[in-house]
Design an enzyme around this catalytic site. Structure first.
Site, mmCIF file in Angstrom:
data_model
loop_
_atom_site.group_PDB
_atom_site.id
_atom_site.type_symbol
_atom_site.label_atom_id
_atom_site.label_comp_id
_atom_site.label_asym_id
_atom_site.label_seq_id
_atom_site.Cartn_x
_atom_site.Cartn_y
_atom_site.Cartn_z
ATOM 1 N N ARG A 216 2.556 -9.907 7.741
ATOM 2 C CA ARG A 216 3.922 -9.735 8.216
ATOM 3 C C ARG A 216 4.000 -9.079 9.589
ATOM 4 O O ARG A 216 5.080 -8.972 10.163
ATOM 5 C CB ARG A 216 4.704 -8.902 7.201
ATOM 6 N N HIS B 132 -4.535 -13.856 10.165
ATOM 7 C CA HIS B 132 -3.806 -12.594 10.114
ATOM 8 C C HIS B 132 -4.632 -11.420 10.633
ATOM 9 O O HIS B 132 -4.218 -10.278 10.520
ATOM 10 C CB HIS B 132 -3.362 -12.304 8.677
ATOM 11 N N LYS C 132 21.057 18.945 -1.931
ATOM 12 C CA LYS C 132 20.990 17.519 -1.602
ATOM 13 C C LYS C 132 21.884 16.738 -2.569
ATOM 14 O O LYS C 132 22.119 17.167 -3.699
ATOM 15 C CB LYS C 132 19.550 17.009 -1.713
ATOM 16 N N PRO D 44 0.824 -1.205 0.000
ATOM 17 C CA PRO D 44 0.000 0.000 0.000
ATOM 18 C C PRO D 44 0.863 1.262 0.000
ATOM 19 O O PRO D 44 1.607 1.495 0.935
ATOM 20 C CB PRO D 44 -0.808 -0.115 1.299
ATOM 21 N N GLU D 45 0.752 2.010 -1.097
ATOM 22 C CA GLU D 45 1.388 3.321 -1.169
ATOM 23 C C GLU D 45 0.263 4.353 -1.241
ATOM 24 O O GLU D 45 -0.887 4.006 -0.984
ATOM 25 C CB GLU D 45 2.310 3.393 -2.400
#
Length: 285
Positions: A125, A106, A166, A2-3
């Site tokens: 996880r 889960h 940067k 999931p982004e």
DNA sequence: CTTCTTGTTACTGA
DNA sequence: ATCAGTAACAAGAA
């Protein structure tokens, strides 16, 4: 994984489903996932005012005492809403077990609403995080994130200023949540392919035109992914248990060793910023 | 059996 | 201060 687009899809879905619903019971089946002592106490009797997103973080604004429930899905977390024993809101899924009986092995936290509906937090996880914060703490959490890439303020000029002084490579930069919030491995690779920029390029080597291309590509890719309700690369599912369709539009992610869709060159799989990275040696300079 | 996977944080050394 | 690299977290796929 999931982004931003996947989290946005989940938040939009949940907003339609659980606004105003009152919590009657909370079952924490795996304690490690929950980071607040007062978790159950704050939630019971409370109700959800609305669901929000900041970067990849899901924020539930609660009705009472300016408290918020924060959910971070990390890699394999799911938030699944179930009403009348039928799933109506989705998240990242594995083995399509969201389509099976819930809770499953889960399902680490279950929130029960007074109308009989339920919210499951699943995470294969177990890296996901749930916690309760007050308004002050929420502001502190939000401050850790950089700009929202879909906001009006994020444009070429903003990105130009952001990368000033940067020296990171551009992929590491795009993945760094403190600069830009919500981009993960899939959308970083897709963005750089679209912009025609190699992921290994140091940001201080980018031309103004390349910076412009990257800023534009970030927005276009994320918008398209939200329209497609996210990327089901492995097992992510949308509100109705259907797959997010952006996987059909992926040009580079997961295609290492295959032909570039633009130029037929064999795509390279390399490691950048500690992440598996796919790029086209011909299209990306 | 080993190796790889992903998001984030922590830590190391340059 | 800044950056790259890696371990750790956990479980499963290959």
């Amino acid at each position: 994984m999931p982004e931003l687009p996947e989290v946005e899809t989940i938040v939009q879905d949940l907003n339609k489903k659980i606004k105003g619903k009152r919590i009657s019971k909370v079952n924490v089946r795996l304690k490690r996932i929950v980071k607040s002592e007062n978790f159950v106490k704050v939630l019971i009797g409370n109700s959800v005012k609305e669901a929000l997103r900041r970067g990849k973080l899901i924020i539930f604004k609660l009705e009472k005492e300016n408290n918020y429930l924060l959910v971070h899905l990390r890699m394999t977390g799911q938030v699944i809403y179930q009403q009348n024993n039928r799933i109506t809101a989705g998240g990242h899924s594995d083995n399509n077990d969201n389509l099976k009986e819930l809770p499953n092995k889960h399902s680490h936290v279950i929130i029960y609403f007074t109308d009989g509906s339920k919210l499951f937090f699943n995470d294969q996880r177990q890296f996901g995080v749930l916690k309760i914060v007050n308004a002050k703490r929420l502001q502190e959490e939000k401050k850790k994130f950089g700009i929202e890439p879909l906001s009006r303020e994020f444009n070429t000029k903003y990105l130009e200023n952001l990368i000033k002084n940067k020296k990171k490579n551009i992929k590491a930069f795009l993945l760094d949540q403190k600069y830009i919030a919500g981009i993960g491995n899939i959308y970083a690779d897709e963005t750089l392919f679209r912009a025609g920029v190699s992921p290994t390029r140091r940001v201080d080597s980018l031309t103004k035109n390349e910076i412009k291309k990257i800023a534009e590509s970030v927005k276009i890719i994320l918008k398209k992914a939200i329209q497609a309700r996210g990327t089901t690369f492995n097992n992510y599912v949308d509100a109705d248990g259907n797959q997010g369709s952006f996987v059909n539009f992926l040009k580079i992610y997961g295609r290492g060793g295959k032909e570039c869709k633009k130029c037929k060159t064999i795509l390279k799989k390399i490691k950048v910023a500690g992440r598996g990275t796919v790029c086209c040696p011909k299209c990306q300079k």
